[in-house]
Design a protein around this motif. Structure first.
Motif, PDB file in Angstrom:
ATOM      1  N   VAL A 114       0.824  -1.204   0.000  1.00 15.20           N
ATOM      2  CA  VAL A 114       0.000   0.000   0.000  1.00 15.20           C
ATOM      3  C   VAL A 114       0.862   1.260   0.000  1.00 15.20           C
ATOM      4  N   ASP A 115       2.114   1.151   0.479  1.00 14.76           N
ATOM      5  CA  ASP A 115       3.039   2.282   0.488  1.00 14.76           C
ATOM      6  C   ASP A 115       3.929   2.322  -0.746  1.00 14.76           C
ATOM      7  N   GLY A 116       3.719   1.369  -1.679  1.00 19.43           N
ATOM      8  CA  GLY A 116       4.488   1.368  -2.919  1.00 19.43           C
ATOM      9  C   GLY A 116       5.777   0.587  -2.888  1.00 19.43           C
ATOM     10  N   TYR A 117       6.013  -0.227  -1.839  1.00 18.12           N
ATOM     11  CA  TYR A 117       7.224  -1.030  -1.767  1.00 18.12           C
ATOM     12  C   TYR A 117       7.008  -2.379  -2.469  1.00 18.12           C
ATOM     13  N   PRO A 118       7.957  -2.838  -3.284  1.00 13.95           N
ATOM     14  CA  PRO A 118       7.808  -4.129  -3.964  1.00 13.95           C
ATOM     15  C   PRO A 118       7.639  -5.285  -2.977  1.00 13.95           C
ATOM     16  N   VAL A 119       6.659  -6.141  -3.260  1.00 11.42           N
ATOM     17  CA  VAL A 119       6.450  -7.359  -2.472  1.00 11.42           C
ATOM     18  C   VAL A 119       7.420  -8.414  -2.983  1.00 11.42           C
ATOM     19  N   LEU A 120       8.074  -9.141  -2.075  1.00 11.32           N
ATOM     20  CA  LEU A 120       9.129 -10.080  -2.447  1.00 11.32           C
ATOM     21  C   LEU A 120       8.637 -11.520  -2.504  1.00 11.32           C
ATOM     22  N   ASP A 121       9.279 -12.304  -3.376  1.00 14.43           N
ATOM     23  CA  ASP A 121       9.036 -13.745  -3.382  1.00 14.43           C
ATOM     24  C   ASP A 121      10.009 -14.405  -2.423  1.00 14.43           C
ATOM     25  N   ALA A 122      10.016 -15.734  -2.367  1.00 22.79           N
ATOM     26  CA  ALA A 122      10.863 -16.453  -1.410  1.00 22.79           C
ATOM     27  C   ALA A 122      12.344 -16.229  -1.670  1.00 22.79           C
ATOM     28  N   GLY A 123      12.701 -15.834  -2.894  1.00 23.09           N
ATOM     29  CA  GLY A 123      14.099 -15.573  -3.229  1.00 23.09           C
ATOM     30  C   GLY A 123      14.481 -14.115  -3.097  1.00 23.09           C
ATOM     31  N   ASN A 124      13.622 -13.328  -2.446  1.00 25.32           N
ATOM     32  CA  ASN A 124      13.852 -11.894  -2.222  1.00 25.32           C
ATOM     33  C   ASN A 124      13.878 -11.090  -3.518  1.00 25.32           C
ATOM     34  N   SER A 125      13.119 -11.537  -4.509  1.00 25.17           N
ATOM     35  CA  SER A 125      12.993 -10.804  -5.769  1.00 25.17           C
ATOM     36  C   SER A 125      11.597 -10.208  -5.872  1.00 25.17           C
TER      37      SER A 125
END
Length: 243
Positions: A114-125
């Motif tokens: 909601v603040d515009g930060y990328p959501v990460l997958d399990a590999g931190n991507s």
């Protein structure tokens, strides 16, 4: 100077700090994913041992990890993390972890908070969706599909129970120990169309507020008594020295 004054002064400082944490908790009771701040006195009491203590400790604050109540939204980009897992977000200050599962898709298709930060997958991507493929389906293990095609998976991260958590932008936390990507989804998972509310009990916080207010009143009376006793002692010494 009487040690009682030291005790009452330190007690007032401790209560002021407690009042600050209660106020912050009450103010954020409607903030999704917010973790309450609590005060722990046990470690400080154990360090004191048999030594006499002439002050009141402020205690040690910590961020509570208790679960909040899930709230149904039916928004396909809202998720609630079940169990002890956290979502990972990439920020300018590094990776943070949150229970706030409100997400959106930006113009490029990136899945962001909601603040515009990328959501990460399990590999931190970062996770990239197809803006033209319609709303995503998100499974319990975080797997994202659009039009029957797997796009990626939302990472679920476990934080060490001994890790010290520092608050970041209300619902986010920074861990002083590395997080671990969760691969066992029997106790951890994601519920699509839900968000997790703050883990704050407003009734309990108000009860704490009343207790702190009463404690302030008791300490004020104790301080007044110590000051009067000190004045009487000075007056008596002055009388004896002049006679």
């Amino acid at each position: 100077m009487q040690s009682g004054l030291y005790v009452t002064l330190s007690a007032q400082i401790a209560l002021e700090r407690r009042l600050t944490t209660i106020a912050a908790n009450v103010a954020n009771q409607s903030t999704p994913g917010y973790r309450a701040e609590e005060i722990d006195f046990k470690s400080l009491v154990s360090k004191a041992g048999a030594s006499p203590v002439a002050f009141v400790s402020e205690g040690q604050s910590f961020i509570s990890r208790k679960a909040g109540v899930p709230i149904k939204t039916d928004n396909p980009l809202d998720v609630a993390v079940q169990g002890e897992g956290w979502l990972g977000l990439q920020t300018p200050d590094g990776t943070i972890y949150t229970k706030d599962g409100r997400m959106r898709m930006d113009e490029s298709g990136a899945l962001v908070s909601v603040d515009g930060y990328p959501v990460l997958d399990a590999g931190n991507s970062a996770i990239l969706l197809n803006p033209e493929a319609g709303p995503p389906m998100i499974a319990q293990d975080g797997m994202i599909t659009q039009n029957g095609r797997q796009i990626g998976a939302i990472g679920i991260f476990s934080l060490d129970h001994d890790a010290k958590l520092t608050r970041y932008n209300n619902s986010g936390v920074i861990s002083d120990k590395p997080a671990t990507a969760e691969l066992d989804f029997s106790n951890n998972g994601i519920a699509q169309g839900f968000i997790e509310g703050a883990n704050i009990n407003p009734v309990l916080e108000m009860a704490k507020l009343i207790q702190v207010s009463r404690a302030f009143e008791s300490i004020a009376s104790a301080t007044e008594g110590s000051e009067n006793s000190l004045k009487d002692a000075i007056r008596t010494l002055g009388t004896n020295s002049s006679s």
